[in-house]
Design a protein around this motif. Structure first.
Motif, mmCIF file in Angstrom:
data_model
loop_
_atom_site.group_PDB
_atom_site.id
_atom_site.type_symbol
_atom_site.label_atom_id
_atom_site.label_comp_id
_atom_site.label_asym_id
_atom_site.label_seq_id
_atom_site.Cartn_x
_atom_site.Cartn_y
_atom_site.Cartn_z
ATOM 1 N N MET A 1 -57.927 48.192 32.417
ATOM 2 C CA MET A 1 -57.519 49.412 33.116
ATOM 3 C C MET A 1 -56.602 50.269 32.258
ATOM 4 S SD MET A 1 -57.058 48.299 37.132
ATOM 5 C CE MET A 1 -55.983 46.871 36.841
ATOM 6 N N PHE B 1 -57.986 53.230 22.271
ATOM 7 C CA PHE B 1 -58.527 52.423 23.373
ATOM 8 C C PHE B 1 -58.421 50.940 23.037
ATOM 9 C CE2 PHE B 1 -61.513 52.523 27.054
ATOM 10 C CZ PHE B 1 -61.846 51.175 27.103
ATOM 11 N N THR C 1 -64.702 61.481 30.091
ATOM 12 C CA THR C 1 -63.991 60.201 29.989
ATOM 13 C C THR C 1 -63.103 59.956 31.204
ATOM 14 O OG1 THR C 1 -62.317 61.302 28.612
ATOM 15 C CG2 THR C 1 -64.043 60.077 27.480
ATOM 16 N N LEU C 2 -62.573 61.026 31.791
ATOM 17 C CA LEU C 2 -61.781 60.863 33.009
ATOM 18 C C LEU C 2 -62.647 60.336 34.146
ATOM 19 C CD1 LEU C 2 -59.125 61.190 34.529
ATOM 20 C CD2 LEU C 2 -59.739 63.574 34.965
ATOM 21 N N THR D 1 -63.111 56.727 33.600
ATOM 22 C CA THR D 1 -61.879 56.001 33.936
ATOM 23 C C THR D 1 -61.775 55.767 35.435
ATOM 24 O OG1 THR D 1 -60.702 56.924 32.032
ATOM 25 C CG2 THR D 1 -59.361 56.092 33.837
ATOM 26 N N GLY E 1 -58.725 52.014 29.709
ATOM 27 C CA GLY E 1 -59.499 53.086 30.325
ATOM 28 C C GLY E 1 -58.659 54.328 30.569
ATOM 29 N N ILE E 2 -57.450 54.131 31.054
ATOM 30 C CA ILE E 2 -56.547 55.262 31.310
ATOM 31 C C ILE E 2 -56.149 55.945 30.004
ATOM 32 C CG2 ILE E 2 -54.235 55.865 32.144
ATOM 33 C CD1 ILE E 2 -54.595 53.607 34.240
ATOM 34 N N SER E 3 -56.024 55.160 28.936
ATOM 35 C CA SER E 3 -55.582 55.730 27.652
ATOM 36 C C SER E 3 -56.599 56.694 27.056
ATOM 37 C CB SER E 3 -55.298 54.603 26.652
ATOM 38 O OG SER E 3 -56.508 54.057 26.121
ATOM 39 N N MET F 1 -67.377 51.292 27.890
ATOM 40 C CA MET F 1 -66.580 52.515 27.784
ATOM 41 C C MET F 1 -65.920 52.616 26.415
ATOM 42 S SD MET F 1 -63.572 54.016 30.247
ATOM 43 C CE MET F 1 -62.760 55.571 29.828
#
Length: 217
Positions: free
Chosen positions: A164, A145, A186-187, A190, A167-169, A130
């Motif tokens: 995690m 990221f 990207t969401l 995530t 990924g959220i960022s 990712m």
């Protein structure tokens, strides 16, 4: 550079002409991206160097964190880099061959890493791949990221928390950077990444999640 661009454009047009119906080229790019992402570099490197079957070591995961549990830091770094480059390559190939194909090609590489057909769809968590996808789509978000990943990783010494948080960022950073067009893809990645970490989340809640560098006891 103009010559390279002209050559790429010519090759792309030629592919578009010979691959009919029109959906065949995009479908081929997505399949190629999935297969690229599904290459289990961690498993291959540990086997080739005699470090054993990665699926029988530590958590059984095929990613860089579990490769690190073999004691081979170089192999772990190589796994991280190669898994990252899978995401970069898929985005670049997808964008070169199909208009707007970068995000979907990157997503397919990520899915291939998490659910590789060669390993009965039991793959890695997808953090490194990712990061490669996000970096290829919009490099400033890729830097965010990486910084969030490193900060959370070294701040907590929990690999899962670092992955995690990073990924959220990604969709958050892209939103604030004005790349709202990349937020949906990207969401989705995530959410898959968080789902792949559901076991880690349960262990974090119980206080049994192992930290990097901690003894097995």
């Amino acid at each position: 550079m103009p010559l390279a661009a002209a050559t790429l454009w010519s090759a792309r047009n030629h592919l578009g002409e010979i691959m009919n119906p029109p959906w065949l080229l995009p479908a081929s790019v997505l399949l190629m991206s999935y297969l690229l992402g599904s290459i289990p570099f961690g498993l291959l490197l540990t086997r080739l160097t005699g470090a054993g079957d990665l699926r029988k070591i530590g958590s059984g995961n095929i990613g860089a964190t579990n490769v690190l549990r073999t004691g081979r830091k170089g192999l772990a770094a190589a796994t991280l880099l190669l898994d990252l480059l899978k995401g970069v390559a898929a985005v670049l190939i997808g964008a070169a061959l199909v208009d707007g194909g970068g995000p979907m090609a990157g997503a397919m590489a990520f899915i291939g890493h998490c659910y590789p057909v060669w390993l009965r769809f039991a793959g890695g968590k997808g953090v490194a791949t990712m990061m490669g996808v996000v970096t290829a789509l919009h490099w400033p978000a890729g830097i965010v990221f990486a910084l969030v990943w490193l900060g959370a990783l070294f701040g907590t010494r929990w690999s899962s928390v670092g992955g995690m948080a990073a990924g959220i960022s990604a969709p958050v950073a892209l939103w604030f950077m004005g790349r709202i067009d990349l937020v949906p893809a990207t969401l989705a990645l995530t959410l898959i990444l968080l789902w792949r970490h559901r076991g880690n989340i349960a262990r974090l809640a119980k206080g049994t999640e192992p930290r990097i560098g901690a003894s097995k006891g």
